[in-house]
Write an enzyme that holds these catalytic residues in place. Structure first.
Site, PDB file in Angstrom:
ATOM      1  N   ALA A  72     -36.936  66.774  11.075  1.00 11.46           N
ATOM      2  CA  ALA A  72     -36.937  65.331  11.335  1.00 11.46           C
ATOM      3  C   ALA A  72     -36.069  65.030  12.530  1.00 11.46           C
ATOM      4  CB  ALA A  72     -36.404  64.564  10.123  1.00 11.46           C
ATOM      5  N   TYR A 127     -36.427  55.070  13.330  1.00 10.67           N
ATOM      6  CA  TYR A 127     -36.377  56.225  12.418  1.00 10.67           C
ATOM      7  C   TYR A 127     -37.220  55.940  11.168  1.00 10.67           C
ATOM      8  CZ  TYR A 127     -34.449  59.388   8.862  1.00 10.67           C
ATOM      9  OH  TYR A 127     -34.307  60.311   7.850  1.00 10.67           O
ATOM     10  N   LYS A 167     -40.774  57.727  10.147  1.00 13.94           N
ATOM     11  CA  LYS A 167     -40.802  58.512   8.900  1.00 13.94           C
ATOM     12  C   LYS A 167     -41.909  57.965   7.985  1.00 13.94           C
ATOM     13  CE  LYS A 167     -38.350  61.360   7.474  1.00 13.94           C
ATOM     14  NZ  LYS A 167     -38.472  62.848   7.512  1.00 13.94           N
ATOM     15  N   ASP A 217     -37.842  77.191  13.702  1.00 14.46           N
ATOM     16  CA  ASP A 217     -36.825  76.293  14.260  1.00 14.46           C
ATOM     17  C   ASP A 217     -37.438  75.357  15.306  1.00 14.46           C
ATOM     18  OD1 ASP A 217     -37.016  77.616  16.670  1.00 14.46           O
ATOM     19  OD2 ASP A 217     -35.282  78.900  16.290  1.00 14.46           O
ATOM     20  N   GLY A 247     -31.201  73.250   9.889  1.00 11.21           N
ATOM     21  CA  GLY A 247     -30.784  71.907   9.472  1.00 11.21           C
ATOM     22  C   GLY A 247     -30.001  71.962   8.165  1.00 11.21           C
ATOM     23  N   GLN A 248     -29.470  70.803   7.780  1.00 11.52           N
ATOM     24  CA  GLN A 248     -28.674  70.699   6.564  1.00 11.52           C
ATOM     25  C   GLN A 248     -29.486  71.200   5.350  1.00 11.52           C
ATOM     26  OE1 GLN A 248     -25.696  67.479   4.709  1.00 11.52           O
ATOM     27  NE2 GLN A 248     -27.540  66.571   5.561  1.00 11.52           N
ATOM     28  N   TRP A 270     -29.006  59.535   1.793  1.00 11.59           N
ATOM     29  CA  TRP A 270     -27.599  59.839   2.084  1.00 11.59           C
ATOM     30  C   TRP A 270     -27.258  61.304   1.748  1.00 11.59           C
ATOM     31  CZ3 TRP A 270     -24.079  55.117   0.335  1.00 11.59           C
ATOM     32  CH2 TRP A 270     -24.575  53.947   0.902  1.00 11.59           C
TER      33      TRP A 270
HETATM   34  N1  LIG Z   1     -29.512  63.489   6.382  1.00 17.64           N
HETATM   35  C1  LIG Z   1     -29.734  62.447   5.598  1.00 17.64           C
HETATM   36  O1  LIG Z   1     -28.807  61.696   5.246  1.00 17.64           O
HETATM   37  C2  LIG Z   1     -31.124  62.164   5.092  1.00 17.64           C
HETATM   38  C3  LIG Z   1     -31.334  61.056   4.262  1.00 17.64           C
HETATM   39  C4  LIG Z   1     -32.628  60.817   3.783  1.00 17.64           C
HETATM   40  C5  LIG Z   1     -33.670  61.649   4.134  1.00 17.64           C
HETATM   41  N2  LIG Z   1     -33.432  62.701   4.957  1.00 17.64           N
HETATM   42  C6  LIG Z   1     -34.562  63.569   5.311  1.00 17.64           C
HETATM   43  O2  LIG Z   1     -34.275  64.864   4.816  1.00 17.64           O
HETATM   44  C7  LIG Z   1     -34.861  65.846   5.677  1.00 17.64           C
HETATM   45  C8  LIG Z   1     -33.829  66.896   6.025  1.00 17.64           C
HETATM   46  O3  LIG Z   1     -32.740  66.269   6.684  1.00 17.64           O
HETATM   47  P1  LIG Z   1     -31.458  67.092   7.182  1.00 17.64           P
HETATM   48  O4  LIG Z   1     -30.267  66.283   6.846  1.00 17.64           O
HETATM   49  O5  LIG Z   1     -31.575  68.510   6.752  1.00 17.64           O
HETATM   50  O6  LIG Z   1     -31.684  67.003   8.743  1.00 17.64           O
HETATM   51  P2  LIG Z   1     -30.952  67.832   9.915  1.00 17.64           P
HETATM   52  O7  LIG Z   1     -29.784  68.568   9.422  1.00 17.64           O
HETATM   53  O8  LIG Z   1     -30.790  66.846  11.038  1.00 17.64           O
HETATM   54  O9  LIG Z   1     -32.069  68.892  10.311  1.00 17.64           O
HETATM   55  C9  LIG Z   1     -33.240  68.451  10.917  1.00 17.64           C
HETATM   56  C10 LIG Z   1     -34.233  69.588  11.054  1.00 17.64           C
HETATM   57  O10 LIG Z   1     -35.233  69.112  11.951  1.00 17.64           O
HETATM   58  C11 LIG Z   1     -35.287  69.941  13.087  1.00 17.64           C
HETATM   59  N3  LIG Z   1     -35.221  69.091  14.281  1.00 17.64           N
HETATM   60  C12 LIG Z   1     -34.283  68.209  14.608  1.00 17.64           C
HETATM   61  N4  LIG Z   1     -34.527  67.652  15.801  1.00 17.64           N
HETATM   62  C13 LIG Z   1     -35.640  68.222  16.241  1.00 17.64           C
HETATM   63  C14 LIG Z   1     -36.387  68.092  17.410  1.00 17.64           C
HETATM   64  N5  LIG Z   1     -36.048  67.251  18.393  1.00 17.64           N
HETATM   65  N6  LIG Z   1     -37.483  68.830  17.528  1.00 17.64           N
HETATM   66  C15 LIG Z   1     -37.844  69.661  16.545  1.00 17.64           C
HETATM   67  N7  LIG Z   1     -37.165  69.834  15.403  1.00 17.64           N
HETATM   68  C16 LIG Z   1     -36.069  69.131  15.257  1.00 17.64           C
HETATM   69  C17 LIG Z   1     -34.067  70.841  13.088  1.00 17.64           C
HETATM   70  O11 LIG Z   1     -34.472  72.076  13.636  1.00 17.64           O
HETATM   71  P3  LIG Z   1     -33.498  73.376  13.758  1.00 17.64           P
HETATM   72  O12 LIG Z   1     -33.713  74.128  12.492  1.00 17.64           O
HETATM   73  O13 LIG Z   1     -33.948  74.108  14.942  1.00 17.64           O
HETATM   74  O14 LIG Z   1     -32.098  72.842  13.887  1.00 17.64           O
HETATM   75  C18 LIG Z   1     -33.655  70.877  11.628  1.00 17.64           C
HETATM   76  O15 LIG Z   1     -34.200  71.967  10.942  1.00 17.64           O
HETATM   77  C19 LIG Z   1     -35.448  65.073   6.853  1.00 17.64           C
HETATM   78  O16 LIG Z   1     -36.814  64.866   6.636  1.00 17.64           O
HETATM   79  C20 LIG Z   1     -34.745  63.739   6.805  1.00 17.64           C
HETATM   80  O17 LIG Z   1     -35.525  62.709   7.361  1.00 17.64           O
HETATM   81  C21 LIG Z   1     -32.188  62.983   5.435  1.00 17.64           C
END
Ligand SMILES: NC(=O)c1ccc[n+]([C@@H]2O[C@H](COP(=O)([O-])OP(=O)(O)OC[C@H]3O[C@@H](n4cnc5c(N)ncnc54)[C@H](OP(=O)(O)O)[C@@H]3O)[C@@H](O)[C@H]2O)c1
Length: 302
Positions: free
Chosen positions: A59, A124, A128, A30, A10-11, A148
Site C-alpha cells: 500500500a 489514501y 484504498k 518487494d 513492510g510492517q 491503527w
Molecule cells: N499502518 C497502518 O496503520 C494501517 C492501518 C490500516 C490499514 N493498513 C493497511 O495494512 C496494509 C499493510 O500496512 P503496513 O503497515 O504493513 O504498511 P507498510 O509498512 O507501509 O508497508 C507497505 C508495503 O507496501 C509496499 N509499498 C510501499 N510503497 C510502495 C510503492 N511506492 N510501490 C510499491 N510498493 C510499495 C512496501 O514494499 P516493500 O516490501 O518493498 O517495502 C511494503 O511491503 C496496507 O494495505 C495498509 O493500507 C495499515
C-alpha cells in the site's frame, strides 16, 4: 500451499513472510517489482510461481503525502489490486487483500459494520476504497479492513511514542479521534485462520469483507498515556511524564489529509464466521512494548 505475498519489507508483510514460510512456500515481492511499468515482469513471475493464493499487503500508506503523490497512491492502492484481482481470478485462485478503516468518514458514533457506507475523506482512503472495489471482481476474495496497525519493529504511532518518550519534555496529542490500535500479530493470526479454512474446509460462503481489529477503542491521547504508563510500570525512566502530555483537538493539529474522527471497526462478523477471538488493544500494546524492550536489550548485549 504456494503463496504469492505482495509486499516484503513492510510492517505486516515482513511478519507474514516469516510466519507463513514455516508451513508454506512463500514468494514475497518487494516494491521494485510492483510498479505498473513492470507489470509484464510481475505477471511472468506470478505465472512461474504458480501460486495457490495471492496476499496483497502492499500500500501507499503515507496518508498525508498521498495528498501530494496522488498518482502513485492510485497506482499502488487501486491499480495494483485491480491487476492482482484480475490475475487471481483468471488463475481461479483466492486473493486476500488488506484495507483500512480510513474508507469511512467517521460520522457514525458506533463501530462500523462491513456493510456501512464508505465515504473516504482522503486520497489514501479513496484509493484504498477503489482497490477494494476492484478486488471484489474476483468472487474468491477476502478483504480484511484493519486500523491503527503497530508492531515492535516498524514505524507506527507506538514506536514514535516510545522514541519521543526519551526525547521530549512535553507534547501535544489529539484526543478527539477514536479508533482501535491493532497489532500486526493479531492481523497475521486472522490471515492464518483464513488459510486454515481454505486448506481444510473449502466453504465458498466464507469469502467476503471482514473487519479485523483489536477489541476496545481509544483516542491518540489515551493511547500515548497507555504507552507511557507501560514504560513506567516496567521501571523504564522517560523524559516525558504522563502529566506533560497535553490533549488537544484535531482542529488544532494541522495535517494535510483529513482523517475520520471515529473509525472503530465492528468485528463480530469475523469472530462469528471464524469462531475466533481477538485480543484487547491495551494488552497487545503491553506485549509489544515488552517485546520491543527485549529486542533492544538483546541488541545492546550483541
Ligand atoms: N499502518 C497502518 O496503520 C494501517 C492501518 C490500516 C490499514 N493498513 C493497511 O495494512 C496494509 C499493510 O500496512 P503496513 O503497515 O504493513 O504498511 P507498510 O509498512 O507501509 O508497508 C507497505 C508495503 O507496501 C509496499 N509499498 C510501499 N510503497 C510502495 C510503492 N511506492 N510501490 C510499491 N510498493 C510499495 C512496501 O514494499 P516493500 O516490501 O518493498 O517495502 C511494503 O511491503 C496496507 O494495505 C495498509 O493500507 C495499515
Amino acid at each position: 500451499m504456494i503463496i504469492l505475498l505482495i509486499g516484503k519489507n513492510g510492517q505486516l508483510s515482513s511478519v507474514l513472510n516469516k510466519e507463513l514460510s514455516i508451513m508454506h512456500k512463500v514468494f514475497a515481492v518487494d516494491r521494485y517489482r510492483l510498479c505498473l511499468s513492470k507489470i509484464t515482469s510481475l505477471e511472468k513471475f506470478i505465472d512461474q510461481a504458480k501460486p495457490d493464493l495471492i496476499i496483497n499487503t502492499a500500500a501507499y500508506n503515507q496518508v498525508d503525502q498521498a495528498e501530494i503523490e496522488k498518482d502513485l497512491a492510485f497506482e499502488i492502492n487501486a491499480l495494483l489490486p485491480k491487476f492482482l484481482s484480475s490475475k487471481s481470478q483468471s488463475l481461479g485462485i483466492p486473493i486476500i487483500h488488506i484495507s483500512t478503516n480510513y474508507i469511512f468518514d467517521g460520522s457514525k458514533n458506533s463501530p462500523y459494520e462491513e456493510e456501512d457506507q464508505a465515504n473516504p475523506l482522503s486520497v489514501y482512503g479513496k484509493t484504498k476504497w477503489l482497490g477494494e472495489e476492484f478486488v471484489r471482481n474476483n468472487p474468491k476474495h477476502f478483504i480484511l479492513r484493519t486500523s491503527w496497525l503497530f508492531s515492535s519493529h516498524s514505524p507506527s504511532f507506538l514506536l514514535t511514542m516510545l522514541k519521543l518518550a526519551h526525547e521530549k519534555h512535553t507534547i501535544n496529542i489529539v484526543s478527539d479521534q477514536w479508533g482501535s490500535p491493532t497489532s500486526t500479530k493479531t492481523l497475521v493470526g486472522a490471515i492464518q485462520e483464513i488459510l486454515n479454512r481454505l486448506l481444510y474446509k473449502k466453504s465458498p460462503e466464507i469469502y467476503g469483507t471482514y473487519h479485523v481489529a483489536c477489541n476496545g477503542k481509544t483516542n491518540w491521547y489515551d493511547y500515548s498515556i497507555k504507552i507511557l504508563s507501560v514504560l513506567e510500570s516496567m521501571g523504564i525512566k522517560t523524559l516525558l511524564k504522563t502529566d506533560q502530555v497535553i490533549p488537544i483537538s484535531h482542529v488544532d493539529y494541522y495535517q494535510k489529509a483529513c482523517r475520520p474522527n471515529y473509525s472503530v471497526l465492528a468485528t463480530m462478523k469475523y469472530k462469528n464466521i471464524f469462531q475466533s477471538k481477538l485480543p484487547d488493544w491495551d494488552l497487545e500494546v503491553e506485549r509489544t512494548i515488552l517485546e520491543s524492550s527485549i529486542r533492544c536489550f538483546n541488541s545492546k548485549l550483541n
